[in-house]
Design an enzyme around this catalytic site. Sequence first.
Site, PDB file in Angstrom:
ATOM      1  CG  HIS A   1      -2.554  -9.673   3.781  1.00  0.00           C
ATOM      2  ND1 HIS A   1      -2.772  -8.381   4.204  1.00  0.00           N
ATOM      3  CD2 HIS A   1      -1.930  -9.580   2.563  1.00  0.00           C
ATOM      4  CE1 HIS A   1      -2.301  -7.544   3.292  1.00  0.00           C
ATOM      5  NE2 HIS A   1      -1.794  -8.241   2.290  1.00  0.00           N
ATOM      6  CG  ASN A   8      -5.541 -12.420  20.485  1.00  0.00           C
ATOM      7  OD1 ASN A   8      -4.487 -11.879  20.165  1.00  0.00           O
ATOM      8  ND2 ASN A   8      -5.652 -13.215  21.520  1.00  0.00           N
TER       9      ASN A   8
END
Length: 640
Positions: A470, A506
């Site tokens: 997203h 990450n």
Amino acid sequence: MRRFQSESIMKDERLVSEIAELLPEMESQLSGLPNGHARHDVSLLAETRDPITAERAVREALSRESRVEAIVQRLGRPTLLVRNDTFELPQAKIWRSRLYPAKSRLDAAIRSVGRLEVTGLSVPYAGTAWMIAPGIAVTNRHVVAELVRPRGGEFVFRASPIGQPLTARLDFKEEYAGVRPFEVRVKRVLYVADQGADAPDLAFIELEAPKGRLLPPPVPLYEGEPQPGQVVAVIGYPAEDPRNSLLDQTRLFGGIYDVKRLAPGEVMGKVDRKVFTHDCTTLGGSSGSVVIDVETGGALGLHFAGEYLDANYAVTVAELRRHLQKLDGTAKRAVRPQSVSLAQTLKPEPEARVSAASLQDRPGFDETFLGTAANLKTPLPELSAALAEVAAVVDADAPGSARHLLKYQHFSIAMHTERKFAIFTASNIDGSLSRMLKRGQDRWSFDPRLDASLQVGNALYAGNDLDRGHLVRRLDPAWGSLEDAKRAEKDTFFFTNATPQHIEFNQHLWLELEDYLLGHADTLDFRACVYTGPVFSEEDPEYRGVQLPRAFWKVAVMVHAETGKLTATAYTVSQADLITDIEFVFGQFKTYQVPIARIEELTGLRFGKLKNADPLAREETVPGAMPLHELRRLEDIRLA
């Protein structure tokens, strides 16, 4: 067998170009080596800058000398060290883009490949073996031939030169600079294929599970036939081989042998139903290695031999299955090999269907969300002339950037027609009215207001390590009435709001940025406007016809509770080298706070007056340089 020789590497213009770029480094690495053909190929390349001509000339020269195994392509077929159950990055960008989306599958296979070590012989190890079924590993007949002899329908270990029985173990580690082994005793040799020209070079061994530790799982077997040009990788333990040229081994192995490596390449062709050829880089010690289909992570075959500058050979997976069925007794009951199908692996999820009429009432991003006063308005970023040419036009009558806006509930998006991802997203967030909606089944949709050919759907994400990330977070626009919140959350699942992100991306700091900024004591009314998007670069790796962005940016704007003025901060998340070279490194994503002016440089967007609200814009810097701050924790953010 030269009819199987592949020159596909020389037809790959991108790879040929990358080889030429590496010439200065190759020449410096070879300084001090003896003259002769050991340096002949680099001198030819340096003179001609034509890898095709140079490679063919050296092939002709060397083929007149000796034929040994098993370097097939002298250029463009790297051999990558394995450390901590994963492989190092290849230099060539094209190999990075081929291996990157399959990283988790390749890593899973790496953990199931071991070095077959023998106690009682002078050699440190006999070859490579890999898990093919629960408790059972497969290797080559010629690897175990010197270890066992048949007796009464079974195979028993031979005696060592001093009369003691040989013993064998499989070490699933033996990585470069690794100190912790994972050794498993070989309980017995279950099966050795018959000798003969038509017999496959394979053998099955049974392992004894170590106490308190599970054996690595079997490598799933590929369903289907090997096809020329199919991208594969060999995982094994190549040993130093004096029969190969010093140049080849120095360049490809750097003097490091006897440790686990992954070597990518391609299928060259089929010899018959039992054997196919490939051009992955191998040496002695690689015997018994697994040949992995990169796309699915399934075992395509068992490597067993090679001819220098000609071809490497592997037993087909169909032949492996056929011989597995010959096992009997307890072993046969344990043989339940897993299978992976390319068609099933690459089958994309169905997209949800949404009508254009259902999106007509979406208000989109509100520039006055933080205040109606001129000094509190947060305008949309302006597109450079170059971006305006490639931005999708949604409303030709709208002014400026607004003509490119797809409006959703509490956010808007502008799309790039060539890259097929968002140029930017702009969202309004009200933390005081947010709704913590439970996440249901993700169903992504094409936005019907934009042609589907300008959007990237589920086909990109099928059967690999890429997530649909997203840009506008799922719950950021989910505020207000329950109906509005649900509508906004659903709107974040359009492909216009998705960008591919590797599963090892990450995201910890990146995902918590908005929450931290909204909850900061100096943020007025828990409101913010957030702009975000990918960084597009010509160097982005291509995969399935789509260039994958390797970095992302974000600009967050709030009103300072004490001063009543806007404060705007900017961030990038990427590899360590984003600021200089945007280099691509697995699992080394870092988050930086940067000046908004740096985002403008990276994207071609213009943020106007928001730059004046950026605390980093006021920092003294070296002329021509920009301040940047790596964020190791959220408290490192500079808001004033």
